[in-house]
Design a protein around this motif. Sequence first.
Motif, PDB file in Angstrom:
ATOM      1  N   UNK A  25       0.837  -1.198   0.000  1.00  0.00           N
ATOM      2  CA  UNK A  25       0.000   0.000   0.000  1.00  0.00           C
ATOM      3  C   UNK A  25       0.870   1.246   0.000  1.00  0.00           C
ATOM      4  N   UNK A  26       0.523   2.185  -0.839  1.00  0.00           N
ATOM      5  CA  UNK A  26       1.282   3.440  -0.891  1.00  0.00           C
ATOM      6  C   UNK A  26       0.335   4.616  -0.684  1.00  0.00           C
ATOM      7  N   UNK A  27       0.944   5.750  -0.324  1.00  0.00           N
ATOM      8  CA  UNK A  27       0.202   7.029  -0.279  1.00  0.00           C
ATOM      9  C   UNK A  27       1.033   8.062  -1.014  1.00  0.00           C
ATOM     10  N   UNK A  28       0.374   9.030  -1.585  1.00  0.00           N
ATOM     11  CA  UNK A  28       1.128  10.062  -2.299  1.00  0.00           C
ATOM     12  C   UNK A  28       1.471  11.224  -1.373  1.00  0.00           C
ATOM     13  N   UNK A  29       2.643  11.781  -1.623  1.00  0.00           N
ATOM     14  CA  UNK A  29       3.075  12.986  -0.908  1.00  0.00           C
ATOM     15  C   UNK A  29       2.335  14.149  -1.574  1.00  0.00           C
ATOM     16  N   UNK A  30       1.484  14.863  -0.818  1.00  0.00           N
ATOM     17  CA  UNK A  30       0.621  15.855  -1.482  1.00  0.00           C
ATOM     18  C   UNK A  30       1.381  16.907  -2.302  1.00  0.00           C
ATOM     19  N   UNK A  31       2.559  17.334  -1.853  1.00  0.00           N
ATOM     20  CA  UNK A  31       3.219  18.443  -2.561  1.00  0.00           C
ATOM     21  C   UNK A  31       3.772  18.040  -3.927  1.00  0.00           C
ATOM     22  N   UNK A  32       3.928  16.738  -4.186  1.00  0.00           N
ATOM     23  CA  UNK A  32       4.449  16.315  -5.502  1.00  0.00           C
ATOM     24  C   UNK A  32       3.634  15.213  -6.172  1.00  0.00           C
ATOM     25  N   UNK A  33       2.857  14.451  -5.400  1.00  0.00           N
ATOM     26  CA  UNK A  33       2.155  13.303  -5.976  1.00  0.00           C
ATOM     27  C   UNK A  33       3.016  12.049  -6.021  1.00  0.00           C
ATOM     28  N   UNK A  34       4.249  12.105  -5.490  1.00  0.00           N
ATOM     29  CA  UNK A  34       5.116  10.918  -5.446  1.00  0.00           C
ATOM     30  C   UNK A  34       4.533   9.909  -4.436  1.00  0.00           C
ATOM     31  N   UNK A  35       4.532   8.618  -4.824  1.00  0.00           N
ATOM     32  CA  UNK A  35       3.982   7.590  -3.937  1.00  0.00           C
ATOM     33  C   UNK A  35       5.083   6.946  -3.090  1.00  0.00           C
ATOM     34  N   UNK A  36       4.804   6.744  -1.805  1.00  0.00           N
ATOM     35  CA  UNK A  36       5.738   6.008  -0.932  1.00  0.00           C
ATOM     36  C   UNK A  36       4.953   4.961  -0.135  1.00  0.00           C
ATOM     37  N   UNK A  37       5.617   3.835   0.231  1.00  0.00           N
ATOM     38  CA  UNK A  37       4.924   2.822   1.032  1.00  0.00           C
ATOM     39  C   UNK A  37       4.458   3.392   2.372  1.00  0.00           C
ATOM     40  N   UNK A  38       3.373   2.849   2.872  1.00  0.00           N
ATOM     41  CA  UNK A  38       2.736   3.425   4.057  1.00  0.00           C
ATOM     42  C   UNK A  38       3.325   2.922   5.367  1.00  0.00           C
ATOM     43  N   UNK A 256       0.477   9.547   6.044  1.00  0.00           N
ATOM     44  CA  UNK A 256       1.170   9.080   4.841  1.00  0.00           C
ATOM     45  C   UNK A 256       1.932   7.788   5.127  1.00  0.00           C
ATOM     46  N   UNK A 257       2.610   7.714   6.289  1.00  0.00           N
ATOM     47  CA  UNK A 257       3.494   6.570   6.558  1.00  0.00           C
ATOM     48  C   UNK A 257       3.769   6.469   8.056  1.00  0.00           C
ATOM     49  N   UNK A 258       3.674   5.256   8.597  1.00  0.00           N
ATOM     50  CA  UNK A 258       4.061   5.001   9.990  1.00  0.00           C
ATOM     51  C   UNK A 258       5.490   4.473   9.998  1.00  0.00           C
ATOM     52  N   UNK A 259       6.275   4.831  11.034  1.00  0.00           N
ATOM     53  CA  UNK A 259       7.701   4.452  11.028  1.00  0.00           C
ATOM     54  C   UNK A 259       8.089   3.661  12.282  1.00  0.00           C
ATOM     55  N   UNK A 260       7.604   2.416  12.417  1.00  0.00           N
ATOM     56  CA  UNK A 260       8.004   1.589  13.571  1.00  0.00           C
ATOM     57  C   UNK A 260       9.492   1.245  13.528  1.00  0.00           C
ATOM     58  N   UNK A 261      10.093   1.127  14.714  1.00  0.00           N
ATOM     59  CA  UNK A 261      11.505   0.736  14.829  1.00  0.00           C
ATOM     60  C   UNK A 261      11.587  -0.683  15.370  1.00  0.00           C
ATOM     61  N   UNK A 262      12.580  -1.428  14.927  1.00  0.00           N
ATOM     62  CA  UNK A 262      12.785  -2.775  15.466  1.00  0.00           C
ATOM     63  C   UNK A 262      14.212  -3.235  15.225  1.00  0.00           C
ATOM     64  N   UNK A 263      14.664  -4.152  16.078  1.00  0.00           N
ATOM     65  CA  UNK A 263      15.947  -4.814  15.875  1.00  0.00           C
ATOM     66  C   UNK A 263      15.755  -6.230  15.355  1.00  0.00           C
TER      67      UNK A 263
END
Length: 295
Positions: A25-38, A256-263
């Motif tokens: 699943x991706x979402x677009x960055x509103x200022x450019x329309x570029x898609x990144x994974x969520x 747009x995106x969640x950034x969980x951390x893990x080892x």
Amino acid sequence: MKRRTLLRWAPLLAAPPGFAQGELLTRTIPSTGEAIPRVGLGTWITFNVGQDPPARAQCVQVMRAFFEAGGRVIDSSPMYGSSQGVVGEGLRALGGAQRVFSAEKLWTSSDGAAQLAATRAQWQVPRFDLLQVHNLLAWEKQLPLLQGMKERGDVRYVGITTSEGRRHREFEEVMRAHRLDFVQLTYNPADREAEQRLLPLAAERGIAVLANRPFREGALTRRLQPEPLPAWAAEIACRSWAQVVLKFIISHPAVTCAIPATRRVDHVRENLAACRGPLPDAALRQRIAAHIASL
Ligand SMILES: NC(=O)c1ccc[n+]([C@@H]2O[C@H](COP(=O)([O-])OP(=O)(O)OC[C@H]3O[C@@H](n4cnc5c(N)ncnc54)[C@H](OP(=O)(O)O)[C@@H]3O)[C@@H](O)[C@H]2O)c1
């Protein structure tokens, strides 16, 4: 994408065995329309492992699994000790510099340019995708520096961060008064203050949102772990509480995106698997939040 690049990454883009298949699943960055994974990857504490070779190698394995599952966004900061160098080492070992969406921060009230040069030396990427003023530190001075870099093409996106509900009033003022591409803030089913003002404002002003501390630094997943997973978790293809939490976060329309951390390699795979398949609708989102609050 060039054929050679495509061939290099194609085997890595399939979902790992045992995890939900389907489009990432991706979402677009509103200022450019570029898609990144969520779903992305945080590095605070988890990648701050000093110079210990086995611990650094473990972080590289986490990055490998992250890229293999289709991940792109990695977030770090000069505040995170050795994390920046560990990410740089991982990118070089995995050839990930072209694939990563690099999210870094400026965290100083003095010479921002000098700190950015040191940060770039750690990552060894030609330029960062996103630079954020960490926790609003000296934002009046550092935001113009970052905006100037963006105008010159030295960075692609500019943002600000906060966490744990700190300085939301001032954060909102900066969001209203300045042209930002991204904000980063704490959002999860147990920390929902951002729903009141910041997330609607981000949607209104076309600002992308990175959601930090999705698991409250692990306290939330530890609290939920002994609880049975409700039957409705299967409706959104979740096999763990971590996935329920991540799907709750990324299903908010402004996130747009969640950034969980893990080892852990198994955890990074589990987290990226939450970036596939069905997401909760508004009614199920309410149910998830109410259920977690009741535990
Ligand atoms: N002001 C700011 O700019 C700011 C502030 C805070 C955070 N951040 C960013 O946001 C990122 C995430 O926040 P955070 O690091 O505070 O914490 P977090 O992502 O909420 O939680 C990390 C913890 O969750 C555990 N975990 C990860 N995946 C799991 C899974 N699938 N199942 C069970 N446990 C799991 C990890 O343990 P294991 O290692 O055992 O998996 C780790 O201890 C940071 O790393 C940083 O990049 C930014």
